[in-house]
Design a protein around this motif. Structure first.
Motif, PDB file in Angstrom:
ATOM      1  N   HIS A   1     -76.463  -0.799 -83.850  1.00 38.40           N
ATOM      2  CA  HIS A   1     -75.539  -1.816 -83.348  1.00 38.40           C
ATOM      3  C   HIS A   1     -74.952  -2.636 -84.491  1.00 38.40           C
ATOM      4  O   HIS A   1     -73.726  -2.823 -84.571  1.00 38.40           O
ATOM      5  CB  HIS A   1     -76.251  -2.733 -82.358  1.00 38.40           C
ATOM      6  N   GLN A   2     -75.810  -3.133 -85.372  1.00 39.69           N
ATOM      7  CA  GLN A   2     -75.331  -3.965 -86.472  1.00 39.69           C
ATOM      8  C   GLN A   2     -74.468  -3.172 -87.459  1.00 39.69           C
ATOM      9  O   GLN A   2     -73.467  -3.671 -87.960  1.00 39.69           O
ATOM     10  CB  GLN A   2     -76.511  -4.603 -87.203  1.00 39.69           C
ATOM     11  N   TYR A   3     -74.840  -1.931 -87.697  1.00 40.08           N
ATOM     12  CA  TYR A   3     -74.065  -1.087 -88.612  1.00 40.08           C
ATOM     13  C   TYR A   3     -72.658  -0.857 -88.073  1.00 40.08           C
ATOM     14  O   TYR A   3     -71.679  -0.834 -88.835  1.00 40.08           O
ATOM     15  CB  TYR A   3     -74.779   0.242 -88.822  1.00 40.08           C
ATOM     16  N   SER A   4     -72.535  -0.713 -86.748  1.00 42.29           N
ATOM     17  CA  SER A   4     -71.215  -0.509 -86.135  1.00 42.29           C
ATOM     18  C   SER A   4     -70.324  -1.737 -86.301  1.00 42.29           C
ATOM     19  O   SER A   4     -69.096  -1.638 -86.210  1.00 42.29           O
ATOM     20  CB  SER A   4     -71.367  -0.172 -84.645  1.00 42.29           C
ATOM     21  N   LEU A   5     -70.947  -2.873 -86.564  1.00 43.80           N
ATOM     22  CA  LEU A   5     -70.202  -4.114 -86.787  1.00 43.80           C
ATOM     23  C   LEU A   5     -69.929  -4.355 -88.271  1.00 43.80           C
ATOM     24  O   LEU A   5     -69.364  -5.378 -88.643  1.00 43.80           O
ATOM     25  CB  LEU A   5     -70.983  -5.304 -86.213  1.00 43.80           C
ATOM     26  N   GLY A   6     -70.358  -3.412 -89.106  1.00 47.51           N
ATOM     27  CA  GLY A   6     -70.129  -3.523 -90.540  1.00 47.51           C
ATOM     28  C   GLY A   6     -71.265  -4.152 -91.318  1.00 47.51           C
ATOM     29  O   GLY A   6     -71.138  -4.416 -92.515  1.00 47.51           O
ATOM     30  N   ASP A   7     -72.386  -4.391 -90.674  1.00 39.27           N
ATOM     31  CA  ASP A   7     -73.527  -5.037 -91.333  1.00 39.27           C
ATOM     32  C   ASP A   7     -74.457  -3.984 -91.933  1.00 39.27           C
ATOM     33  O   ASP A   7     -75.367  -3.499 -91.270  1.00 39.27           O
ATOM     34  CB  ASP A   7     -74.275  -5.893 -90.308  1.00 39.27           C
ATOM     35  N   THR A   8     -74.259  -3.647 -93.189  1.00 40.82           N
ATOM     36  CA  THR A   8     -75.094  -2.634 -93.838  1.00 40.82           C
ATOM     37  C   THR A   8     -76.489  -3.175 -94.171  1.00 40.82           C
ATOM     38  O   THR A   8     -77.410  -2.389 -94.401  1.00 40.82           O
ATOM     39  CB  THR A   8     -74.431  -2.131 -95.124  1.00 40.82           C
TER      40      THR A   8
ATOM     41  N   GLU B   1     -71.756   8.668 -87.075  1.00 40.09           N
ATOM     42  CA  GLU B   1     -71.213   7.511 -87.786  1.00 40.09           C
ATOM     43  C   GLU B   1     -72.224   6.893 -88.747  1.00 40.09           C
ATOM     44  O   GLU B   1     -71.868   6.423 -89.822  1.00 40.09           O
ATOM     45  CB  GLU B   1     -70.762   6.445 -86.776  1.00 40.09           C
ATOM     46  N   ASN B   2     -73.500   6.895 -88.363  1.00 41.34           N
ATOM     47  CA  ASN B   2     -74.469   6.126 -89.154  1.00 41.34           C
ATOM     48  C   ASN B   2     -75.602   6.940 -89.760  1.00 41.34           C
ATOM     49  O   ASN B   2     -76.380   6.419 -90.554  1.00 41.34           O
ATOM     50  CB  ASN B   2     -75.070   5.010 -88.284  1.00 41.34           C
TER      51      ASN B   2
END
Length: 237
Positions: free
Chosen positions: A159-166, A195-196
């Protein structure tokens, strides 16, 4: 190399929606292995709303890679696993009403229960894994149960990665380091996708296996639909 185990629950959901046997779960399991999958995962639930207990038995003879059965170790589940003897059993603390897995075990609170279940499975030659949240204390607790592996619950990362939070990968990387130190194998699953997955793999030392179902099946619909439509058009010309 990290192994890919394909969770085929969604195929059973699609089959069950029409009451027939299309798509055929057993044939799909055969096919994904031919296509290169290194394992097949199923997660039968008590209400059998997707994978049925009979499916678990039917798949035993066709899964020649790694057979991973996930679930809450209620007696019915344990009896089935002990009879089938898959490569791996992954313990997940699902309640009967849970739509999809949404939390890992509290390995500290449930240490004695998990240790007893794990000892039973390992005595029967079945590798064990515990579904856990990315918390170091839960990894340390898991090590005390005697489990072979932990499966990191990756929904928060995805979820966080999809928001750009690496930086969402950091708790997972730290847990992996601790698990490696304690001699625990590392699996991962839930909302991992095309995607991730590469980023996750690159940052988790010693990642042995990922179990992917919902995203993989959804992505397959898009990546394969053009070919199927054109096949229909060709037959209709």
């Amino acid at each position: 190399m990290t192994k890919l185990s394909v969770n085929i629950n969604k195929i059973a959901t699609l089959r069950n929606s029409r009451g027939g046997d299309m798509p055929n779960v057993v044939q799909f399991a055969k096919d994904v292995q031919v296509f290169g999958a290194e394992g097949v995962t199923i997660h039968p639930r008590p209400d059998e709303r997707h994978i049925r207990y009979q499916d678990a038995y039917d798949l035993k003879s066709v899964v020649h890679t790694e057979y991973n059965i996930e679930g809450n170790p209620i007696q019915k589940f344990m009896d089935m696993v002990l009879e089938i003897k898959p490569t791996q059993v992954t313990l997940v603390p699902d309640s009967i009403t849970t739509l999809t897995s949404n939390a890992g075990w509290d390995t500290i609170k449930h240490k004695d229960f998990l240790a007893e279940v794990i000892q039973t499975f390992k005595h029967n030659g079945i590798r064990t894994s515990i579904f856990v949240d990315p918390e170091i204390r839960q990894i340390e607790g898991a090590a005390k149960t005697g489990t072979d592996r932990v499966e990191l619950y990756t929904e928060a990362f995805a979820h966080q990665y999809s928001l750009g939070d690496t930086k969402a990968i950091l708790p997972y990387a730290k847990c992996a380091e601790v698990a490696n130190t304690l001699g625990l194998g590392i699996n991962a699953g839930h909302d991992l996708s095309l995607e991730n997955i590469a980023f996750f793999k690159a940052n988790i030392p010693g990642l042995l296996e990922v179990s992917i179902g919902h995203a993989l099946i959804s992505e397959s619909l898009y990546l394969g639909v053009e070919h199927v439509i054109n096949s229909y058009l060709e037959k209709l010309r």
